[in-house]
Design a protein around this motif. Structure first.
Motif, short mmCIF file in Angstrom:
data_model
loop_
_atom_site.label_atom_id
_atom_site.label_comp_id
_atom_site.label_asym_id
_atom_site.label_seq_id
_atom_site.Cartn_x
_atom_site.Cartn_y
_atom_site.Cartn_z
N ILE A 238 -3.98 -4.91 6.74
CA ILE A 238 -2.54 -5.15 6.78
C ILE A 238 -2.06 -4.87 8.19
CG2 ILE A 238 -0.26 -4.56 5.88
CD1 ILE A 238 -1.54 -3.56 3.34
N SER A 239 -1.31 -5.83 8.75
CA SER A 239 -0.73 -5.66 10.08
C SER A 239 0.78 -5.82 9.99
CB SER A 239 -1.29 -6.71 11.05
OG SER A 239 -2.67 -6.53 11.22
N PRO A 240 1.53 -4.76 10.28
CA PRO A 240 2.99 -4.87 10.28
C PRO A 240 3.51 -5.21 11.68
CG PRO A 240 2.36 -2.57 10.42
CD PRO A 240 1.08 -3.37 10.36
N ILE B 92 2.61 -1.91 -2.25
CA ILE B 92 3.44 -1.82 -1.04
C ILE B 92 4.86 -1.52 -1.46
CG2 ILE B 92 4.37 -3.13 0.91
CD1 ILE B 92 1.72 -4.74 0.86
N ARG B 93 5.45 -0.53 -0.76
CA ARG B 93 6.82 -0.17 -1.10
C ARG B 93 7.52 0.43 0.12
NH1 ARG B 93 7.83 5.16 -2.05
NH2 ARG B 93 6.08 6.55 -1.98
N THR B 94 8.84 0.45 0.05
CA THR B 94 9.62 1.10 1.08
C THR B 94 10.00 2.49 0.58
OG1 THR B 94 11.66 0.18 0.23
CG2 THR B 94 10.57 -1.05 1.98
N ALA B 95 10.28 3.36 1.51
CA ALA B 95 10.67 4.72 1.14
C ALA B 95 11.54 5.29 2.25
CB ALA B 95 9.44 5.59 0.95
N ASP B 96 12.28 6.32 1.92
CA ASP B 96 13.01 7.07 2.93
C ASP B 96 11.98 7.66 3.87
OD1 ASP B 96 14.04 9.39 4.27
OD2 ASP B 96 15.77 9.30 2.94
N GLY B 97 12.17 7.54 5.18
CA GLY B 97 11.21 8.00 6.16
C GLY B 97 10.84 9.46 6.03
N ASP C 290 -14.84 7.64 5.36
CA ASP C 290 -13.52 8.24 5.24
C ASP C 290 -12.87 7.67 3.98
OD1 ASP C 290 -11.16 9.57 5.69
OD2 ASP C 290 -10.54 8.32 7.38
N PRO C 291 -13.41 8.01 2.80
CA PRO C 291 -12.90 7.41 1.57
C PRO C 291 -11.50 7.91 1.21
CG PRO C 291 -14.51 9.10 1.05
CD PRO C 291 -14.48 8.96 2.54
N THR C 292 -10.74 7.02 0.61
CA THR C 292 -9.41 7.38 0.14
C THR C 292 -9.54 8.11 -1.19
OG1 THR C 292 -9.18 5.24 -0.94
CG2 THR C 292 -8.27 5.45 1.28
N GLN C 293 -8.58 8.98 -1.45
CA GLN C 293 -8.51 9.71 -2.71
C GLN C 293 -7.42 9.09 -3.57
OE1 GLN C 293 -10.77 12.24 -3.20
NE2 GLN C 293 -11.53 11.59 -1.19
N ALA C 294 -7.50 9.31 -4.85
CA ALA C 294 -6.51 8.77 -5.79
C ALA C 294 -5.11 9.25 -5.39
CB ALA C 294 -6.83 9.20 -7.20
N GLY C 295 -4.18 8.32 -5.31
CA GLY C 295 -2.79 8.66 -5.02
C GLY C 295 -2.44 8.77 -3.55
N GLU C 296 -3.42 8.72 -2.65
CA GLU C 296 -3.10 8.77 -1.22
C GLU C 296 -2.33 7.53 -0.82
OE1 GLU C 296 -6.23 11.23 1.42
OE2 GLU C 296 -6.91 9.26 0.78
N GLN C 297 -1.52 7.67 0.22
CA GLN C 297 -0.78 6.54 0.74
C GLN C 297 -1.08 6.40 2.22
OE1 GLN C 297 3.26 7.58 -0.21
NE2 GLN C 297 3.18 6.47 -2.13
N LEU C 298 -1.02 5.15 2.69
CA LEU C 298 -1.19 4.87 4.11
C LEU C 298 0.13 4.30 4.63
CD1 LEU C 298 -4.76 3.31 4.11
CD2 LEU C 298 -4.11 5.63 4.69
N ASP D 243 7.30 3.52 9.59
CA ASP D 243 7.85 4.81 9.20
C ASP D 243 8.53 4.77 7.85
OD1 ASP D 243 9.89 3.24 10.21
OD2 ASP D 243 10.89 4.89 11.24
N THR D 244 8.76 3.57 7.29
CA THR D 244 9.39 3.48 5.97
C THR D 244 8.65 2.58 4.98
OG1 THR D 244 10.80 1.65 6.71
CG2 THR D 244 11.70 3.89 6.91
N ILE D 245 7.51 2.03 5.35
CA ILE D 245 6.75 1.17 4.44
C ILE D 245 5.36 1.76 4.25
CG2 ILE D 245 5.83 -1.14 4.01
CD1 ILE D 245 8.06 -2.27 5.78
N TYR D 246 4.98 1.95 3.00
CA TYR D 246 3.71 2.56 2.64
C TYR D 246 3.00 1.71 1.59
CZ TYR D 246 6.37 6.51 4.42
OH TYR D 246 7.14 7.33 5.19
N PHE D 247 1.72 1.98 1.38
CA PHE D 247 1.02 1.41 0.25
C PHE D 247 -0.06 2.39 -0.19
CE2 PHE D 247 -2.22 0.26 3.20
CZ PHE D 247 -3.37 0.01 2.46
N THR D 248 -0.51 2.18 -1.42
CA THR D 248 -1.52 3.06 -2.01
C THR D 248 -2.83 2.31 -2.10
OG1 THR D 248 0.21 4.13 -3.32
CG2 THR D 248 -2.08 4.50 -4.00
N PRO D 249 -3.84 2.72 -1.32
CA PRO D 249 -5.14 2.05 -1.42
C PRO D 249 -5.89 2.48 -2.68
CG PRO D 249 -5.24 3.83 0.17
CD PRO D 249 -3.83 3.77 -0.31
N VAL D 250 -6.85 1.68 -3.06
CA VAL D 250 -7.70 2.02 -4.21
C VAL D 250 -8.59 3.20 -3.82
CG1 VAL D 250 -9.58 1.14 -5.66
CG2 VAL D 250 -7.64 -0.33 -5.10
#
Length: 184
Positions: free
Chosen positions: A82-84, A176-181, A29-37, A41-48
């Protein structure tokens, strides 16, 4: 005769049909460029790109019921997790707590060693990172406290693979960044 036919049908299903179906399924289940996980509900990150998602939820723009939670990725011979969870304290306190719990429960050979340094994400969130070692390999442990959410981050693998993946690991942590949900 019917019980014998039943046994033959079950045998054929289990030895021929099921293995053929299994071999056609893609387990990667490879990640694609620019995908976010989504971590929350307001914290995301972009995997390689190209790292395999073992657990985690991709951000779905426009999805009003975004799923989020723990993330585990594998790539370059390294496992990145990563565990939140809710946490009210400094990142250094979370890293100390992580070291205590891990060394006493899941891996008694776990030792956080080396200099603790600060790490800042691209959006200015500051956390701490420290290398560790265990019988399972070398790695790093990092911690962030973002708006009352503690993020425990680990990356581990054989020493050679950890060295080779160091830039990718750093890129994922700093993304890792925060965003509007409603607007990732």
């Amino acid at each position: 005769m019917p019980p014998a036919l039943f046994v033959i049908v079950v045998f054929v299903l289990l030895t021929i049909v099921v293995p053929r179906i299994n071999s056609t399924l893609d387990w990667d289940d490879p990640t694609q460029a620019g995908e976010q996980l989504a971590l929350t509900d307001t914290i995301y990150f972009t995997p390689v790109a190209g790292w395999d998602v073992e657990t985690g939820f991709r951000v779905s723009p426009g999805d009003s019921d975004q799923k989020a939670g723990d993330v585990s990725l594998a790539g370059d011979g390294v496992t990145f997790q990563i565990s939140p969870d809710s946490f009210d304290g400094a990142p250094a306190e979370l890293l100390d707590q992580t070291a205590k719990v891990t060394s006493r429960t899941s891996d008694p050979s776990f030792r956080v060693e080396g200099d603790r340094t600060t790490l800042t994400t691209a959006t200015g969130e500051t956390g701490v990172v420290q290398p560790y070692s265990s019988i399972h390999g070398d790695g790093l442990a990092a911690a962030f406290d973002i708006d009352g959410t503690g993020l425990k981050i680990t990356a581990y693998g054989p020493p050679t693979q950890m060295t080779a993946a160091a830039d990718n690991i750093s890129d994922m942590i700093t993304s890792i960044r925060t965003a509007d949900g409603n607007n990732p």
